[in-house]
Design an enzyme around this catalytic site. Structure first.
Site, PDB file in Angstrom:
ATOM      1  N   SER A  68       0.846  -1.194   0.000  1.00  0.00           N
ATOM      2  CA  SER A  68       0.000   0.000   0.000  1.00  0.00           C
ATOM      3  C   SER A  68       0.877   1.238   0.000  1.00  0.00           C
ATOM      4  O   SER A  68       1.980   1.232   0.552  1.00  0.00           O
ATOM      5  CB  SER A  68      -0.911  -0.005   1.237  1.00  0.00           C
ATOM      6  OG  SER A  68      -1.835   1.059   1.175  1.00  0.00           O
ATOM      7  N   ASP A  69       0.387   2.285  -0.647  1.00  0.00           N
ATOM      8  CA  ASP A  69       1.097   3.557  -0.648  1.00  0.00           C
ATOM      9  C   ASP A  69       0.072   4.675  -0.722  1.00  0.00           C
ATOM     10  O   ASP A  69      -1.014   4.492  -1.280  1.00  0.00           O
ATOM     11  CB  ASP A  69       2.058   3.657  -1.838  1.00  0.00           C
ATOM     12  CG  ASP A  69       2.999   4.832  -1.680  1.00  0.00           C
ATOM     13  OD1 ASP A  69       3.919   4.743  -0.843  1.00  0.00           O
ATOM     14  OD2 ASP A  69       2.799   5.847  -2.370  1.00  0.00           O
ATOM     15  N   GLN A  70       0.408   5.818  -0.154  1.00  0.00           N
ATOM     16  CA  GLN A  70      -0.549   6.921  -0.105  1.00  0.00           C
ATOM     17  C   GLN A  70       0.131   8.264  -0.321  1.00  0.00           C
ATOM     18  O   GLN A  70       1.230   8.505   0.180  1.00  0.00           O
ATOM     19  CB  GLN A  70      -1.248   6.926   1.255  1.00  0.00           C
ATOM     20  CG  GLN A  70      -2.312   7.996   1.402  1.00  0.00           C
ATOM     21  CD  GLN A  70      -2.966   7.925   2.768  1.00  0.00           C
ATOM     22  OE1 GLN A  70      -2.347   8.241   3.777  1.00  0.00           O
ATOM     23  NE2 GLN A  70      -4.208   7.480   2.798  1.00  0.00           N
TER      24      GLN A  70
END
Length: 194
Positions: A68-70
């Site tokens: 996951s990345d944001q």
């Protein structure tokens, strides 16, 4: 059933995943998170989510790996983690009175087959108009320097907002659980299975 690996050492993502009651191991993916020239926010977070999952797939070859990345976008500009007070102040000053869109990339990789699902979940935060004093006080109390957007919505950051808009509030913290559960069900996983 394959074991689950979270390709992240983020305590926030780990806390969210623990809510599902599924056993998992958290492993640092060691991925360069730099953006590519002219890369959109959606392209950036989906690329990095996949890269994080892929980075540990050789080490864990019979697993389901979550990456996951944001990032957040303010007035068309991609903002990452501020890492220090000055950058956090500038991010919150820019967000004041505006809508900020969070882009969270999520990847579920089956390391035994190499197949993966990757998607981007959006979440909007509408900030109140904030005074410099409010921003300074907030940063002094919460020190959100490792958080995209310079706030912790699960903490005191809620005082900065006018309203929130999106299908899953967990997305704002860094792991869209509703989307993750949809992906896991394709592999027969559900916290409700006995």
């Amino acid at each position: 059933m394959k074991s689950i690996i979270l390709a992240s050492t983020s305590p926030y993502r780990q806390q969210l995943l623990k809510k599902l009651g599924l056993p998992f191991l958290a492993v640092a993916p060691n991925v360069d998170e730099s953006a590519v020239l002219n890369e959109s926010a959606e392209a950036l977070v989906t690329r990095l989510a996949h890269a994080k999952a892929h980075a540990i797939s050789k080490q864990y070859q019979q697993h389901l790996i979550i990456g996951s990345d944001q990032v957040c976008v303010i007035d068309g500009q991609i903002m990452g983690k501020p890492l220090n007070y000055d950058k956090a102040f500038q991010q919150l000053k820019k967000a004041s009175g505006h809508k900020v869109t969070f882009y969270t990339g999520l990847c579920l990789l089956d390391s035994s087959t190499g197949s993966y699902q990757v998607q981007c979940e959006l979440f909007n935060v509408y900030f109140r108009s904030l005074s410099d004093k409010e921003i300074e006080s907030y940063l002094r109390k919460e020190e959100p320097y490792q958080c995209a957007g310079s706030f912790k919505s699960e903490g005191l950051g809620i005082v900065l907002f006018d309203r929130l808009e999106g299908r899953d509030p967990n997305t704002l913290i860094g792991l869209p659980l509703i989307l993750l559960l949809e992906m896991l069900r394709h592999h027969g996983y559900s916290p409700l299975n006995d």
